[in-house]
Write a protein that holds these residues in place. Structure first.
Motif, PDB file in Angstrom:
ATOM      1  N   ILE A 135      39.754  35.913 -35.005  1.00  0.00           N
ATOM      2  CA  ILE A 135      38.710  36.300 -34.308  1.00  0.00           C
ATOM      3  C   ILE A 135      38.470  37.848 -34.344  1.00  0.00           C
ATOM      4  CG2 ILE A 135      37.989  34.185 -33.307  1.00  0.00           C
ATOM      5  CD1 ILE A 135      39.296  35.489 -30.447  1.00  0.00           C
ATOM      6  N   GLN A 136      37.469  38.407 -34.118  1.00  0.00           N
ATOM      7  CA  GLN A 136      37.410  40.089 -34.198  1.00  0.00           C
ATOM      8  C   GLN A 136      36.495  40.532 -32.971  1.00  0.00           C
ATOM      9  OE1 GLN A 136      36.663  41.930 -37.905  1.00  0.00           O
ATOM     10  NE2 GLN A 136      35.798  43.696 -36.660  1.00  0.00           N
ATOM     11  N   GLU A 137      36.623  41.448 -32.275  1.00  0.00           N
ATOM     12  CA  GLU A 137      35.618  42.025 -31.370  1.00  0.00           C
ATOM     13  C   GLU A 137      34.168  42.197 -31.857  1.00  0.00           C
ATOM     14  OE1 GLU A 137      37.104  44.195 -27.452  1.00  0.00           O
ATOM     15  OE2 GLU A 137      37.822  45.122 -29.424  1.00  0.00           O
ATOM     16  N   CYS A 138      33.057  42.037 -31.211  1.00  0.00           N
ATOM     17  CA  CYS A 138      32.063  42.455 -31.807  1.00  0.00           C
ATOM     18  C   CYS A 138      30.924  42.935 -30.676  1.00  0.00           C
ATOM     19  CB  CYS A 138      31.173  41.244 -32.468  1.00  0.00           C
ATOM     20  SG  CYS A 138      30.841  39.858 -31.585  1.00  0.00           S
ATOM     21  N   PRO A 139      29.864  43.242 -30.709  1.00  0.00           N
ATOM     22  CA  PRO A 139      28.740  43.511 -29.667  1.00  0.00           C
ATOM     23  C   PRO A 139      28.573  42.360 -29.018  1.00  0.00           C
ATOM     24  CG  PRO A 139      28.339  44.697 -31.493  1.00  0.00           C
ATOM     25  CD  PRO A 139      29.287  43.911 -32.045  1.00  0.00           C
ATOM     26  N   PRO A 140      28.147  42.224 -27.860  1.00  0.00           N
ATOM     27  CA  PRO A 140      27.697  41.014 -27.087  1.00  0.00           C
ATOM     28  C   PRO A 140      26.672  40.263 -27.732  1.00  0.00           C
ATOM     29  CG  PRO A 140      27.871  42.630 -25.511  1.00  0.00           C
ATOM     30  CD  PRO A 140      28.024  43.283 -26.738  1.00  0.00           C
ATOM     31  N   ILE A 183      36.174  35.824 -38.050  1.00  0.00           N
ATOM     32  CA  ILE A 183      35.963  36.542 -39.343  1.00  0.00           C
ATOM     33  C   ILE A 183      36.696  35.757 -40.490  1.00  0.00           C
ATOM     34  CG2 ILE A 183      35.546  38.800 -38.287  1.00  0.00           C
ATOM     35  CD1 ILE A 183      38.516  39.225 -38.847  1.00  0.00           C
ATOM     36  N   GLY A 184      37.615  34.718 -40.197  1.00  0.00           N
ATOM     37  CA  GLY A 184      38.202  34.069 -41.406  1.00  0.00           C
ATOM     38  C   GLY A 184      39.163  32.814 -40.691  1.00  0.00           C
ATOM     39  N   ASP A 185      39.844  32.247 -41.745  1.00  0.00           N
ATOM     40  CA  ASP A 185      40.514  31.299 -41.840  1.00  0.00           C
ATOM     41  C   ASP A 185      42.151  31.682 -41.635  1.00  0.00           C
ATOM     42  OD1 ASP A 185      41.859  28.832 -41.747  1.00  0.00           O
ATOM     43  OD2 ASP A 185      41.406  28.023 -43.633  1.00  0.00           O
ATOM     44  N   GLY A 186      42.881  31.446 -40.466  1.00  0.00           N
ATOM     45  CA  GLY A 186      44.026  31.891 -40.176  1.00  0.00           C
ATOM     46  C   GLY A 186      45.132  31.397 -41.157  1.00  0.00           C
ATOM     47  N   ASN A 187      44.891  30.304 -41.960  1.00  0.00           N
ATOM     48  CA  ASN A 187      46.244  29.681 -42.775  1.00  0.00           C
ATOM     49  C   ASN A 187      45.999  30.566 -44.108  1.00  0.00           C
ATOM     50  OD1 ASN A 187      46.590  27.724 -41.013  1.00  0.00           O
ATOM     51  ND2 ASN A 187      45.053  26.238 -41.922  1.00  0.00           N
ATOM     52  N   LYS A 188      45.049  31.369 -44.467  1.00  0.00           N
ATOM     53  CA  LYS A 188      44.936  32.145 -45.720  1.00  0.00           C
ATOM     54  C   LYS A 188      45.568  33.579 -45.356  1.00  0.00           C
ATOM     55  CE  LYS A 188      40.820  29.629 -47.422  1.00  0.00           C
ATOM     56  NZ  LYS A 188      39.565  29.984 -47.503  1.00  0.00           N
ATOM     57  N   MET A 209      36.569  53.627 -32.371  1.00  0.00           N
ATOM     58  CA  MET A 209      37.682  52.964 -31.749  1.00  0.00           C
ATOM     59  C   MET A 209      37.790  51.414 -32.507  1.00  0.00           C
ATOM     60  SD  MET A 209      38.023  52.183 -27.696  1.00  0.00           S
ATOM     61  CE  MET A 209      38.715  50.353 -27.228  1.00  0.00           C
ATOM     62  N   PRO A 210      39.045  51.195 -32.786  1.00  0.00           N
ATOM     63  CA  PRO A 210      39.255  50.039 -33.882  1.00  0.00           C
ATOM     64  C   PRO A 210      38.973  48.616 -32.899  1.00  0.00           C
ATOM     65  CG  PRO A 210      41.468  50.740 -33.421  1.00  0.00           C
ATOM     66  CD  PRO A 210      40.312  51.891 -32.562  1.00  0.00           C
ATOM     67  N   LYS A 211      38.510  47.568 -33.577  1.00  0.00           N
ATOM     68  CA  LYS A 211      38.211  46.508 -33.062  1.00  0.00           C
ATOM     69  C   LYS A 211      39.408  45.608 -32.916  1.00  0.00           C
ATOM     70  CE  LYS A 211      33.369  46.211 -34.560  1.00  0.00           C
ATOM     71  NZ  LYS A 211      32.418  45.555 -35.457  1.00  0.00           N
ATOM     72  N   ARG A 212      39.549  44.964 -31.985  1.00  0.00           N
ATOM     73  CA  ARG A 212      40.870  44.081 -31.802  1.00  0.00           C
ATOM     74  C   ARG A 212      40.593  42.913 -32.605  1.00  0.00           C
ATOM     75  NH1 ARG A 212      41.465  43.033 -25.759  1.00  0.00           N
ATOM     76  NH2 ARG A 212      39.158  42.995 -25.659  1.00  0.00           N
ATOM     77  N   ILE A 213      41.782  42.397 -33.257  1.00  0.00           N
ATOM     78  CA  ILE A 213      41.768  41.196 -34.109  1.00  0.00           C
ATOM     79  C   ILE A 213      42.824  40.165 -33.618  1.00  0.00           C
ATOM     80  CG2 ILE A 213      42.244  40.296 -36.537  1.00  0.00           C
ATOM     81  CD1 ILE A 213      41.141  42.789 -37.642  1.00  0.00           C
ATOM     82  N   MET A 214      42.607  39.164 -33.352  1.00  0.00           N
ATOM     83  CA  MET A 214      43.638  38.100 -32.977  1.00  0.00           C
ATOM     84  C   MET A 214      43.336  36.665 -33.469  1.00  0.00           C
ATOM     85  SD  MET A 214      43.597  38.530 -28.806  1.00  0.00           S
ATOM     86  CE  MET A 214      41.810  38.558 -28.210  1.00  0.00           C
TER      87      MET A 214
END
Length: 80
Positions: free
Chosen positions: A59-64, A74-79, A1-6
């Motif tokens: 941000i990305q989903e990960c195990p608790p 996971i990274g900077d949103g401006n790039k 299942m793919p991880k959500r990224i926001m």
């Protein structure tokens, strides 16, 4: 299942290795046909304490990682 990224804005960086990210989404209300804004705050893991209040991040989903942290930065949103 793919991880959500926001993508969202850091609203707090007071906790060690944790940032609070505000995610805002817009949708059309089914009955009123108006655009409605909803926001939600997520606690995300920031290993290097790199991001400060006001930064745009991805941000990305990960195990608790703790009781409330299920996301990681996971990274900077401006790039790109």
């Amino acid at each position: 299942m793919p991880k959500r990224i926001m993508q969202g804005t850091v609203v707090s960086d007071k906790t060690d290795k944790t940032v609070v990210v505000n995610i805002e989404r817009k949708y059309t209300h089914p009955m009123l046909k108006k655009t409605v804004r909803r926001s939600k705050r997520y606690q995300a893991h920031d290993e290097a304490n790199k991001y400060k209040e006001g930064d745009l991040v991805i941000i990305q989903e990960c195990p608790p990682r703790s009781k409330t942290k299920r996301w990681e930065v996971i990274g900077d949103g401006n790039k790109g």
